[in-house]
Every structure is written in C-alpha cells, then in structure tokens.
Enzyme design. Structure first.
Site, PDB file in Angstrom:
ATOM      1  N   SER A 183      34.309  36.516  29.810  1.00 18.22           N
ATOM      2  CA  SER A 183      33.430  35.523  29.178  1.00 18.22           C
ATOM      3  C   SER A 183      34.083  34.147  29.065  1.00 18.22           C
ATOM      4  O   SER A 183      33.422  33.122  29.199  1.00 18.22           O
ATOM      5  CB  SER A 183      32.983  36.018  27.797  1.00 18.22           C
ATOM      6  OG  SER A 183      34.101  36.290  26.984  1.00 18.22           O
TER       7      SER A 183
ATOM      8  N   CYS B 177      28.021  43.085  29.030  1.00 16.33           N
ATOM      9  CA  CYS B 177      29.444  42.972  28.670  1.00 16.33           C
ATOM     10  C   CYS B 177      29.824  41.504  28.427  1.00 16.33           C
ATOM     11  O   CYS B 177      29.407  40.940  27.423  1.00 16.33           O
ATOM     12  CB  CYS B 177      30.309  43.659  29.714  1.00 16.33           C
ATOM     13  SG  CYS B 177      31.919  44.101  29.058  1.00 16.33           S
TER      14      CYS B 177
ATOM     15  N   HIS C  74      28.107  48.483  31.280  1.00 16.04           N
ATOM     16  CA  HIS C  74      27.781  47.980  32.620  1.00 16.04           C
ATOM     17  C   HIS C  74      26.759  48.890  33.312  1.00 16.04           C
ATOM     18  O   HIS C  74      27.163  49.800  34.043  1.00 16.04           O
ATOM     19  CB  HIS C  74      29.046  47.949  33.481  1.00 16.04           C
ATOM     20  CG  HIS C  74      30.024  46.898  33.078  1.00 16.04           C
ATOM     21  ND1 HIS C  74      30.007  45.631  33.606  1.00 16.04           N
ATOM     22  CD2 HIS C  74      31.046  46.925  32.207  1.00 16.04           C
ATOM     23  CE1 HIS C  74      30.978  44.918  33.075  1.00 16.04           C
ATOM     24  NE2 HIS C  74      31.625  45.680  32.219  1.00 16.04           N
TER      25      HIS C  74
ATOM     26  N   GLU D 181      25.191  48.246  35.814  1.00 16.60           N
ATOM     27  CA  GLU D 181      25.209  47.922  37.246  1.00 16.60           C
ATOM     28  C   GLU D 181      26.351  48.629  37.969  1.00 16.60           C
ATOM     29  O   GLU D 181      26.541  48.427  39.159  1.00 16.60           O
ATOM     30  CB  GLU D 181      25.282  46.397  37.444  1.00 16.60           C
ATOM     31  CG  GLU D 181      26.629  45.745  37.157  1.00 16.60           C
ATOM     32  CD  GLU D 181      26.974  45.651  35.668  1.00 16.60           C
ATOM     33  OE1 GLU D 181      26.224  46.179  34.817  1.00 16.60           O
ATOM     34  OE2 GLU D 181      28.012  45.054  35.358  1.00 16.60           O
TER      35      GLU D 181
HETATM   36  N1  GLN Z   1      36.587  41.486  27.711  1.00 17.66           N
HETATM   37  C1  GLN Z   1      35.760  40.678  28.552  1.00 17.66           C
HETATM   38  C2  GLN Z   1      35.405  39.349  27.906  1.00 17.66           C
HETATM   39  O1  GLN Z   1      35.819  39.046  26.860  1.00 17.66           O
HETATM   40  C3  GLN Z   1      34.485  41.384  28.939  1.00 17.66           C
HETATM   41  C4  GLN Z   1      34.779  42.522  29.868  1.00 17.66           C
HETATM   42  C5  GLN Z   1      33.685  42.834  30.812  1.00 17.66           C
HETATM   43  O2  GLN Z   1      32.744  42.082  31.026  1.00 17.66           O
HETATM   44  N2  GLN Z   1      33.834  43.966  31.450  1.00 17.66           N
HETATM   45  O3  GLN Z   1      34.693  38.592  28.479  1.00 17.66           O
END
Ligand code: GLN
Length: 200
Positions: A54, A84, A177, A179
């Site tokens: 992110s 996520c 996820h 996907e």
């Molecule tokens: N830990 C990730 C984040 O903070 C997210 C992990 C993921 O999208 N699989 O963005």
C-alpha cells in the site's frame, strides 16, 4: 457511468497483482483493463485496487498525479473493490502505516496494516462470506484486518473476531486475495463486486 451493456472494469496498475485480477475478471466474461492514467478513470464502470504494497502504490499514485483523481472518482461514485493493500488504500483510517502514509479513502473504517503478525503473517483459511454460497478459500499475505467499522459498513466475513471482508455503498474490500488460489478460478468475490455495480 456509461451506457454500455458490457461493463468495463479497470485494475489500478501501479504495483501488485494486477495480472491476476485482470485474469479473474476476464474469466467472468468482463472487459478488464489496466488503469495508469487519470483520464482512464472516466472510461470504466468500476475499479479494482490490487494487493501489493500500500505504501508503494500510494507513493506511485502521488507521483503519477493519480491520487487526487482517484479520490475524486471514488467520492463521485465510481464503484471500487480493494484487496489487501487495496483495502488499506480504500480505508479512511489506518493503524501501523508508515509515517505520512496516504490513502484514497472512502470506506468508513480503520484498518491495521500487517495485523496478523509475523508468526502467521501469511496463511490460508476457509471463510464463510455473506452473499457467497459455500466456503471461500481465503489467502492472506501480510494482510490487514479491520479494527473498527463505521455505522454504514456491512461486514461480509470475519477471521476470528476481525472483519476481513466489508461493503459500504459502492465500495467493497477484502483483507485476503480472492484473485489467487482456488478462488481465482471461481471469481465469486469479483462476481459480488459486479453485482454491486449492477445494483447501482
Ligand atoms: N502488507 C501490505 C501493505 O501494507 C499488504 C500486503 C498485500 O497486499 N498482500 O500494503
């Protein structure tokens, strides 16, 4: 919204598992296109925000001058589905973000990044998801969980006590996820998103 009968769904293609979302959406018979430019936001009926990192996605969105157009589009009613890292991007508030971490926002909730901790930071679980028949095999990869939800947020699934799938108006998000893994070929969460768009 456009008048096309066939919906066109964009996948934010700055970083993360863009290809997997495009494949799942295409397998459902939906036109799916990568989105990298502000002008492209006006050509789609819905947007998927993929998993990935992110902080990186937010930084790239800022660099490519996409962050404010994304906020405007979502505030203006563009349906969006975040998985996520995408859930973190759609959250109004984050805990354990890096200092100054920005989100797009829209979902009235607080998410905690990397919430499941180091020991079990990646795991899989069969979940019951409201609106989906039968168990959903959910893949969690350094996933966030939802720590607090506002009154307008509907919780679709929980892992233990924490919400991991939510919906509010035109927005939907999962900590896991859909996907990847066996759910990718079934696309039931993506179908739920398409249904949400159709209901508008
Ligand atoms: N830990 C990730 C984040 O903070 C997210 C992990 C993921 O999208 N699989 O963005």
């Amino acid at each position: 919204m456009t008048q096309r009968t066939q919906r066109r769904i964009g996948v934010l293609a700055l970083q993360g598992d863009v290809r997997e979302h495009l494949a799942t959406l295409s397998a459902l018979g939906t036109e799916a296109v990568p989105v990298r430019r502000p002008a492209e936001l006006g050509t789609i009926d819905g947007l998927v925000l993929p998993g990935g990192e992110s902080t990186t996605i937010a930084k790239l969105a800022r660099t490519f001058e996409l962050l404010d157009p994304l906020r405007d589009a979502i505030r203006g009613g563009l349906p969006a589905f975040g998985t996520c890292a995408g859930m973190i991007l759609l959250a109004d508030r984050i805990l354990d973000g890096v200092s100054g971490q920005e989100t797009i926002g829209g979902l009235d909730l607080t998410v905690r990044r990397n919430a499941f901790g180091r020991q079990i930071d990646s795991f899989e679980a069969d979940l019951s998801v409201s609106g989906v028949e039968g168990p959903v095999h959910a893949v969690f990869i350094r996933a966030p969980w939802v720590e607090e939800v506002g009154p307008g947020v509907e919780v679709l699934a929980r892992a233990g006590e924490h919400p991991v799938a939510v919906r509010q108006g035109r927005l939907m998000a999962t900590s896991f996820h859909p996907e990847v893994g066996p759910e990718a070929g079934r696309g039931r969460l993506h179908r739920l998103f398409l249904d949400l768009i159709a209901a508008q």
